[in-house]
Design a protein around this motif. Structure first.
Motif, mmCIF file in Angstrom:
data_model
loop_
_atom_site.group_PDB
_atom_site.id
_atom_site.type_symbol
_atom_site.label_atom_id
_atom_site.label_comp_id
_atom_site.label_asym_id
_atom_site.label_seq_id
_atom_site.Cartn_x
_atom_site.Cartn_y
_atom_site.Cartn_z
ATOM 1 N N ALA A 1 7.316 52.820 -76.017
ATOM 2 C CA ALA A 1 7.554 51.379 -75.946
ATOM 3 C C ALA A 1 8.627 50.951 -76.941
ATOM 4 N N ASP A 2 8.618 51.552 -78.133
ATOM 5 C CA ASP A 2 9.612 51.202 -79.151
ATOM 6 C C ASP A 2 11.031 51.494 -78.674
ATOM 7 N N GLU A 3 11.191 52.522 -77.844
ATOM 8 C CA GLU A 3 12.514 52.886 -77.346
ATOM 9 C C GLU A 3 12.789 52.301 -75.962
ATOM 10 N N GLY A 4 11.881 51.480 -75.450
ATOM 11 C CA GLY A 4 12.114 50.818 -74.171
ATOM 12 C C GLY A 4 11.983 51.720 -72.959
ATOM 13 N N THR B 1 20.743 54.362 -76.842
ATOM 14 C CA THR B 1 21.374 53.202 -76.221
ATOM 15 C C THR B 1 22.887 53.221 -76.394
ATOM 16 N N GLU C 1 21.676 51.586 -83.312
ATOM 17 C CA GLU C 1 21.110 51.137 -82.042
ATOM 18 C C GLU C 1 21.912 49.961 -81.499
ATOM 19 N N TYR D 1 17.555 46.634 -71.588
ATOM 20 C CA TYR D 1 16.905 47.390 -72.661
ATOM 21 C C TYR D 1 16.206 46.468 -73.667
ATOM 22 N N ARG E 1 13.177 44.780 -72.174
ATOM 23 C CA ARG E 1 12.073 45.723 -71.976
ATOM 24 C C ARG E 1 11.375 46.016 -73.297
ATOM 25 N N LYS E 2 12.139 46.195 -74.366
ATOM 26 C CA LYS E 2 11.527 46.400 -75.678
ATOM 27 C C LYS E 2 10.690 45.191 -76.087
ATOM 28 N N LYS E 3 11.226 44.009 -75.829
ATOM 29 C CA LYS E 3 10.521 42.789 -76.212
ATOM 30 C C LYS E 3 9.192 42.648 -75.478
ATOM 31 N N GLY F 1 7.563 47.464 -73.053
ATOM 32 C CA GLY F 1 7.694 48.510 -72.043
ATOM 33 C C GLY F 1 7.478 48.041 -70.627
#
Length: 335
Positions: A6-9, A156, A291, A314, A317-319, A322
């Motif tokens: 999740a941290d990396e989307g 990214t 990043e 991206y 999605r991170k926000k 995921g």
């Protein structure tokens, strides 16, 4: 647990993690988005993926071995785990199968397609979304070449580079960007088109009104396909930017073509493709911040439309932890 995806989307998505030829008789340990994964083949050659952490004392299962029954044996106390993660044996502690269920390892959906090992970034999912991959990688009569190396960069930045056509005449002027470089004038203008597709988007460009027959595709979340125009021939370069951790990315290159399939000419062209990849490395690794940041923190122009479309996806999605973001349609970018 397993928050790195999740941290990396990239949570709840398919991504390649290794080349098929890398997974032999011994387990293969790797890191994906700061999470430890182990790949191994059972006694019938089928690939499985587990969290590279024994539920007993947390050691790396990848340091163990595959036993005669096709299960992965922990190197510390000999616990054995089947492809689905179930614990099949605990030495010195006989117990019924029902009780051993609570000692299972964490398993991931995995598929072996097109010479790559694909992992779905959600453990224990029985019915993940369908794996979408370029069909040319499994097409008869196609020469497929696989190569991987690790860069000191966030995934990214590497992904945006792969979707960025304006850099071609500068970074790649001696290879695939040479024709653009020769056509450019001081007042030249490049115009971009970006069209959504079921797997991401497709981008093409024109220079001074002359359109290019080349095109780039974003293969969500971390893949790219470059369609190289050769009359009556197929040639495509595919790249997956696989996050290892916050500062490292595994670059997985797959070249596909229907010509120059025999050695030694095939090897010459494959080395050429590696050269193209290496031309990008120093530039991408120099990115600051590491990043890709929000668009407001950098200065962008109209030819950045494709990379900014990826960046919006991206960051949204991170926000959302995921989940697939909403409201990230490809809006026009003012000149």
């Amino acid at each position: 647990m397993l928050d790195g995806f999740a941290d990396e989307g990239i949570a709840n998505l398919w991504t390649p993690v290794a080349m098929s030829k890398e997974v032999g008789k011994a387990p293969l340990g790797l890191t994906l988005a700061s999470e430890r994964i182990v790949l191994f083949r059972d006694n019938e050659g089928r690939v499985s993926a587990l969290h590279d952490r024994c539920p007993h004392r947390g050691v790396k299962l990848s340091l163990g071995k595959v036993s005669k029954d096709g299960c992965l044996e922990c190197p510390f106390h000999g616990w054995r785990f089947a492809s689905g993660g179930s614990c099949t044996h605990i030495p010195l502690n006989p117990m019924p199968e029902e009780k051993r269920r609570r000692f299972s390892a964490t398993a991931f959906p995995v598929q072996e397609r097109g010479g790559l090992i694909w992992l779905y970034t959600h453990p224990g999912t029985d019915t993940p979304e369908e794996l979408s991959m370029p069909s040319v990688m499994e097409q008869p009569g196609i020469h497929v070449w696989h190569y991987a190396e690790t860069w000191n960069a966030h995934w990214t930045r590497a992904m945006e580079n792969m979707l960025d056509s304006p850099h071609l005449p500068f970074v790649h002027r001696r290879t695939i960007g040479g024709s653009l470089w020769r056509r450019m004038k001081p007042d030249s203008k490049m115009e971009m088109e970006v069209h959504p597709t079921p797997t991401g988007f497709r981008t093409s460009w024109s220079l001074d009104g002359g359109s290019s027959s080349a095109a780039l595709e974003w293969l969500r979340p971390n893949g790219m396909a470059l369609h190289i125009p050769i009359p009556n021939r197929i040639m495509r370069l595919h790249m997956w930017c696989v996050p290892v951790d916050a500062t490292h990315t595994r670059m997985m290159l797959v070249s596909t073509r229907d010509f120059l399939k025999l050695q030694p000419l095939a090897a010459v062209l494959d080395r050429y493709n590696k050269r193209i990849l290496r031309e990008d490395q120093a530039v991408v690794e120099s990115s600051d911040p590491v990043e890709a940041p929000p668009a407001s923190e950098e200065r962008s122009v109209a030819t950045d439309r494709a990379t900014l479309a990826f960046r919006r996806w991206y960051l949204e999605r991170k926000k959302h932890g995921g989940r697939e973001p909403l409201g990230t349609e490809l809006a026009p970018l003012a000149s």
